[in-house]
Design an enzyme around this catalytic site. Sequence first.
Site, mmCIF file in Angstrom:
data_model
loop_
_atom_site.group_PDB
_atom_site.id
_atom_site.type_symbol
_atom_site.label_atom_id
_atom_site.label_comp_id
_atom_site.label_asym_id
_atom_site.label_seq_id
_atom_site.Cartn_x
_atom_site.Cartn_y
_atom_site.Cartn_z
ATOM 1 N N CYS A 140 -28.094 -5.415 27.797
ATOM 2 C CA CYS A 140 -29.059 -6.487 28.018
ATOM 3 C C CYS A 140 -28.667 -7.725 27.218
ATOM 4 O O CYS A 140 -29.025 -7.856 26.048
ATOM 5 C CB CYS A 140 -30.460 -6.010 27.648
ATOM 6 S SG CYS A 140 -31.693 -7.273 27.883
ATOM 7 N N CYS A 143 -31.483 -9.745 25.778
ATOM 8 C CA CYS A 143 -32.167 -9.170 24.600
ATOM 9 C C CYS A 143 -31.334 -9.414 23.341
ATOM 10 O O CYS A 143 -31.864 -9.688 22.277
ATOM 11 C CB CYS A 143 -32.338 -7.661 24.711
ATOM 12 S SG CYS A 143 -32.742 -7.069 26.326
ATOM 13 N N ASP A 144 -30.020 -9.246 23.466
ATOM 14 C CA ASP A 144 -29.184 -9.169 22.265
ATOM 15 C C ASP A 144 -28.183 -10.308 22.108
ATOM 16 O O ASP A 144 -27.590 -10.475 21.040
ATOM 17 C CB ASP A 144 -28.391 -7.839 22.278
ATOM 18 C CG ASP A 144 -29.333 -6.647 22.367
ATOM 19 O OD1 ASP A 144 -30.401 -6.695 21.741
ATOM 20 O OD2 ASP A 144 -29.001 -5.673 23.067
#
Length: 322
Positions: A140, A143-144
């Site tokens: 992801c 997300c990261d």
Amino acid sequence: MAVEKLVIVGSGPAGLTAAIYAARANLHPLCIEGYNAGGLIPGGQLMFTTEVENYPGFPQGIQGPELMKALRDQAERFGTRFIRDDVSAVDFSRRPFTVQTPDTTVQAHAVIVATGARANWLDLENEQRLAKSGGGVSACAVCDGALPVFRNQEVAVVGGGDSAIEEGSYLTKFAKKVLLIHRRDQLRASKAMQERFFRLVKEGKMEAVWDSVVVDVLGDKTITGLRLKNVKTGAARDLACKGLFLAIGHTPNTELFKSVLAMDDKGYLVLTKAGSTYASVEGVFAAGDVADHVYRQAVTAAGTGCMSALDAERWLAAQGIE
Ligand code: NAP
């Protein structure tokens, strides 16, 4: 035990739209919104997205978590009740149906399954180890990707679909360069996404590594590179990078329903009545990505969520339950 009229399993756009419609139809639905099954969290895949630009009604776009909060608030406003837990077992062999979480057992006249789908991995030993230890491997990017470890570094994205381009272009905001590793020499991504990709290549922000598969992830505590194999020549080579992001499709969250509901060879729930959300057990309905490997959009999930609530409402009325 009181029997619920309708239990909704899942809280992505499909589950929450079903909840809004069912609540407005006075079915007083109970939504089991999940906890962390399949690596997801309540709200589903959009919780891992930043800007959603294609959900109708938001000309300036909306953040994924903000959209999901709005859907949840709307469902709650009309009387949806929520349990924040994962379903651990179901019994659809007799009615009322039974739905269990680790802490609760619920009985229901009807159930809507809206458990969605989750990201796929390459399933390499070091990929899994470094993903679990925060060593620079993720499924992801949104997300990261903004983490300091990736800033001004070369990072790799695996995949050739819309997600790979979307995640890759997101990463160009932080990384020095994003290497797109694809197992063929043609992208699966839509025309618009391909244009975005080739524009970024021209700008020197992305680069394609064609006909290549990742056979190993290198590095001890953090990723230092990838071992690639060229699928045409068979040649292996190492590629230095400080991050690896997988964007190679999704798997439906249907393990719970094996031998319970009919599914196709990829595990997507099969709908048994054309143009409906009827799953293979009468009184059970399926909405969203769990039964859709074609469109997989937030708005199509919301649409089938609405259909599932209407189907459930009509089916319940036919059973004399209103
Ligand atoms: P996808 O379209 O299924 O693409 C998956 C990609 O990963 C393909 O290029 C595939 O290669 C590759 N792949 C699969 N397994 C692999 C493996 N084991 N090793 C290496 N490569 C592998 O999935 P997606 O990109 O997640 O998109 C899913 C759906 O969501 C699509 O309908 C897409 O249009 C939609 N979507 C839309 C947007 C948008 O419009 N903004 C954004 C994201 C997703 P092959 O091409 O060789 O099969």
